[in-house]
Design a protein around this motif. Structure first.
Motif: not given
Length: 379
Positions: A18-36
């Motif tokens: 919300p409030g961004e023109g790019q997807n959350m990966v391009e905008s840098g909103a995704v900071k970290n992903i961990q998989i267990f």
């Protein structure tokens, strides 16, 4: 099923924060992903602080991972809000008016203190001194300048300036003037909301051919409200003159008027305070002074607020009569009234000169909306 980080990232490319023109990966909103195993933990940073934005982001992440990656994944979303230091603004561009050197706002905390009378006489006195003067009657709901200058039946003409049609201000006693009173019938009430009034003011300011002016005087409505903000949004005001009578009721409102201009977000220099109706002297007792509304109230207020005291204007019947017949009292020669307005005008000019030497040009302000309430700040 083995979950992979690249699949989760690819899925998150389908979400726009919300409030961004790019997807959350391009905008840098995704900071970290961990998989267990079948557990996925996603760290997200957004700039929109609202609860609705956070909830919407979380729901969309859960939905897209379940749809695109693994329907039985156990997902935890950690959302951090990193709001920008400067809130987003709805700007109305204020700009200097070409050819106008100084813009002086004349204001009062309350009505009935003679603000328009002081403005009219200040304007004609400046013109008598040889200055090029304009006057904008910004008192949208109670325009009085057309009557005071005996031009109530005049209408501004259209002139062609560089291929554009502009309004030509009405001239009287050497003063260029525009007023909403020129565009309404004498008995017609102006019943406008703030945006309509602001639009009318902008047209009189920027769609007019003012020419070269040493001073433009703004006759503001009484109080501290929407019109005042619209004016200070539209143009950089050099300084403000506050008019008051000596009694406590008027002084309390004059104090608020000074405070409005001195707000950090507005920061228009207050050139000083004028005391109108300072005393009454009967014609048959020229040496007597009767302080009907109190003595030196505005002068004392100026000292308390540490702003200049510009002068006092007596309560004289001829001032009222002159305004009613459309010939400002300062036009009279060799009278105490002429002297009083000349002293006032000289003090205003002196304060403008001092202000321009010691302070940078005033900036127009812009409106900022924060958490549902309006504020103002400098451009």
């Amino acid at each position: 099923m083995k979950l992979e980080k690249k699949e989760v990232l690819k899925a998150l490319e389908n979400i726009t924060v919300p409030g961004e023109g790019q997807n959350m990966v391009e905008s840098g909103a995704v900071k970290n992903i961990q998989i267990f195993g079948d557990e996925v933990e996603v760290d997200i940073t957004i700039t929109n602080p609202s609860l609705q934005a956070r909830k919407k982001t979380e729901v969309e992440i859960l939905k897209i991972i379940h749809q695109e990656v693994y329907a039985k994944a156990k997902i935890k979303v950690n959302i951090k809000v990193d709001a920008p230091e400067k809130p987003k603004t709805n700007e109305i561009k204020g700009k200097p008016i070409p050819g106008i050197k100084n813009i002086i706002a004349v204001a009062s905390g309350k009505g009935g203190v003679g603000k328009s009378t002081v403005t009219a006489n200040l304007a004609v006195t400046l013109a008598k001194m040889g200055f090029k003067v304009g006057l904008l009657d910004a008192d949208i709901y109670g325009p009085s300048m057309p009557i005071m200058f005996d031009v109530a039946h005049e209408k501004p003409l259209a002139v062609n300036v560089n291929g554009k049609s502009k309004m030509k201000p009405v001239e009287s006693y050497g003063v260029q003037m525009l007023s909403i009173g020129f565009f309404t019938q004498p008995n017609q009430a102006v019943i406008w909301r703030g945006p309509m009034a602001a639009k009318a003011l902008n047209q009189m300011i920027f769609d007019a051919h003012w020419g070269e002016l040493d001073f433009m005087l703004l006759d503001l409505p009484p109080g501290t409200g929407d019109i005042h903000l619209s004016i200070m949004q539209a143009m950089p005001v050099t300084g403000a003159v506050v008019v008051s009578t000596p009694q406590e009721v008027a002084l309390a409102d004059a104090r608020k008027g000074v405070a409005m201009f001195q707000q950090e977000s507005i920061n228009v220099p207050v050139l000083g305070i004028v005391e109108n109706m300072a005393y009454f002297t009967p014609e048959e007792l020229p040496n007597n002074k009767y302080f009907i509304f109190g003595k030196e109230g505005a002068k004392n207020l100026a000292e308390d607020l540490q702003v200049p005291f510009l002068g006092e204007i007596p309560l004289v019947q001829s001032i009222r009569e002159a305004g009613d017949v459309g010939r400002p009292a300062a036009m009279q020669t060799a009278t105490p009234i002429e002297v009083a307005f000349e002293d006032l005008t000289k003090n205003v000019v002196q304060e403008v000169v001092a202000r321009n030497k010691s302070l940078p040009p005033t900036e127009a302000i812009k409106i900022t909306t924060m958490a549902g309430c309006s504020a103002v700040k400098k451009k």
